[in-house]
Design a protein around this motif. Structure first.
Motif, PDB file in Angstrom:
ATOM      1  N   ASP A   1      30.290  38.391  39.132  1.00 42.91           N
ATOM      2  CA  ASP A   1      30.189  38.476  40.599  1.00 42.91           C
ATOM      3  C   ASP A   1      31.558  38.335  41.255  1.00 42.91           C
ATOM      4  OD1 ASP A   1      27.436  38.845  40.497  1.00 42.91           O
ATOM      5  OD2 ASP A   1      27.028  36.695  40.659  1.00 42.91           O
ATOM      6  N   GLU A   2      32.387  37.433  40.734  1.00 44.56           N
ATOM      7  CA  GLU A   2      33.737  37.241  41.286  1.00 44.56           C
ATOM      8  C   GLU A   2      34.561  38.517  41.128  1.00 44.56           C
ATOM      9  OE1 GLU A   2      35.644  33.740  39.613  1.00 44.56           O
ATOM     10  OE2 GLU A   2      33.754  32.644  39.707  1.00 44.56           O
ATOM     11  N   LEU A   3      34.537  39.096  39.928  1.00 51.24           N
ATOM     12  CA  LEU A   3      35.279  40.336  39.687  1.00 51.24           C
ATOM     13  C   LEU A   3      34.789  41.443  40.611  1.00 51.24           C
ATOM     14  CD1 LEU A   3      35.400  40.325  35.785  1.00 51.24           C
ATOM     15  CD2 LEU A   3      37.391  40.341  37.292  1.00 51.24           C
TER      16      LEU A   3
ATOM     17  N   ALA B   1      42.008  42.100  40.044  1.00 49.31           N
ATOM     18  CA  ALA B   1      40.744  41.356  40.015  1.00 49.31           C
ATOM     19  C   ALA B   1      40.716  40.390  38.834  1.00 49.31           C
ATOM     20  CB  ALA B   1      39.565  42.318  39.946  1.00 49.31           C
TER      21      ALA B   1
ATOM     22  N   CYS C   1      40.742  36.202  38.935  1.00 52.61           N
ATOM     23  CA  CYS C   1      39.641  35.447  38.319  1.00 52.61           C
ATOM     24  C   CYS C   1      40.069  34.681  37.071  1.00 52.61           C
ATOM     25  CB  CYS C   1      38.505  36.400  37.961  1.00 52.61           C
ATOM     26  SG  CYS C   1      37.699  37.117  39.394  1.00 52.61           S
TER      27      CYS C   1
ATOM     28  N   ASP D   1      33.369  41.217  43.515  1.00 51.80           N
ATOM     29  CA  ASP D   1      33.805  40.995  44.901  1.00 51.80           C
ATOM     30  C   ASP D   1      35.198  41.572  45.127  1.00 51.80           C
ATOM     31  OD1 ASP D   1      31.438  39.753  45.606  1.00 51.80           O
ATOM     32  OD2 ASP D   1      32.232  37.720  45.374  1.00 51.80           O
ATOM     33  N   TYR D   2      36.117  41.313  44.201  1.00 50.40           N
ATOM     34  CA  TYR D   2      37.481  41.838  44.334  1.00 50.40           C
ATOM     35  C   TYR D   2      37.499  43.364  44.233  1.00 50.40           C
ATOM     36  CZ  TYR D   2      39.462  37.148  44.117  1.00 50.40           C
ATOM     37  OH  TYR D   2      39.798  35.855  44.402  1.00 50.40           O
TER      38      TYR D   2
ATOM     39  N   SER E   1      29.378  33.033  36.952  1.00 50.15           N
ATOM     40  CA  SER E   1      29.718  33.747  38.190  1.00 50.15           C
ATOM     41  C   SER E   1      30.875  34.732  38.006  1.00 50.15           C
ATOM     42  CB  SER E   1      30.079  32.738  39.278  1.00 50.15           C
ATOM     43  OG  SER E   1      31.258  32.033  38.916  1.00 50.15           O
ATOM     44  N   LEU E   2      31.408  34.856  36.808  1.00 47.56           N
ATOM     45  CA  LEU E   2      32.587  35.689  36.573  1.00 47.56           C
ATOM     46  C   LEU E   2      32.375  37.145  36.997  1.00 47.56           C
ATOM     47  CD1 LEU E   2      35.449  36.081  35.477  1.00 47.56           C
ATOM     48  CD2 LEU E   2      34.448  36.441  33.211  1.00 47.56           C
TER      49      LEU E   2
ATOM     50  N   ARG F   1      31.442  31.057  32.274  1.00 48.48           N
ATOM     51  CA  ARG F   1      31.457  31.190  33.738  1.00 48.48           C
ATOM     52  C   ARG F   1      30.425  32.214  34.175  1.00 48.48           C
ATOM     53  NH1 ARG F   1      37.332  32.747  35.140  1.00 48.48           N
ATOM     54  NH2 ARG F   1      36.418  33.102  37.179  1.00 48.48           N
TER      55      ARG F   1
END
Length: 183
Positions: free
Chosen positions: A19-21, A34, A38, A23-24, A16-17, A14
């Motif tokens: 970036d996702e973490l 977070a 995810c 963001d949270y 984008s992992l 992943r």
């Protein structure tokens, strides 16, 4: 990709992992929250962070991951501190609480004479350590008891901060909710 043989990490599966973490974390979420949001285990998260700080690690992705996470956590804290500082302009309690958090040796009740170092702990880290100790081949009951007590204390203190921040008008409640105590 890598020439290594073995199972691919979530970072490879992943892209984008991170970036996702981040963001949270920028929204003020804990590492545990977070990771749960995810779908990443805490064990994997802390493994990536360790590998990011390991000078012997040849893969720079982990170092980049650790840097991104560290920056996002700092940005999340800074956002919340700005929010509390804004509230402190009109509410002395917010100002007082902020002082006790950023300079506890000087401003916390009963701590002025204390020379003991102050250690901050994330409840997710304590939960992970507790789970590891319980799952070990020969779990030490004294370590388990100490970790449980520390976890309860950290959760109580975190709830106080969550309640303070949740009471401020500048936080969107969809991103910041009181945690549930699941021990």
């Amino acid at each position: 990709m890598s020439d290594k043989i073995g199972r691919r990490t979530e970072l490879e599966n992943r892209p984008s992992l991170a970036d996702e973490l981040c963001d949270y974390l920028r929204q003020g979420c804990s590492i545990k929250t977070a990771c749960e949001a995810c779908g990443l285990s805490l064990t994997s998260f802390f493994s990536y962070m360790r590998r990011g700080g390991d000078a012997d690690e040849l893969d720079p992705r982990f170092a980049q991951f650790a840097q991104q996470i560290t920056r996002a956590k700092a940005e999340g804290k800074a956002t919340l501190v700005k929010c509390i500082a804004k509230a402190a302009q009109t509410d002395w309690r917010a100002a007082s609480d902020l002082l006790t958090k950023i300079a506890p040796l000087e401003y916390s009740a009963g701590r002025a004479d204390s020379k003991a170092p102050i250690m901050r702990a994330d409840s997710g880290v304590l939960q992970e350590l507790l789970a590891r100790e319980k799952a070990g081949l020969s779990p030490a009951s004294d370590k388990i008891q100490t970790l449980q007590l520390a976890l309860e204390l950290v959760q109580r203190e975190n709830n106080k901060v969550f309640e303070l921040v949740a009471s401020l008008d500048c936080i969107d409640e969809t991103y910041f909710a009181l945690p549930t105590n699941s021990s």
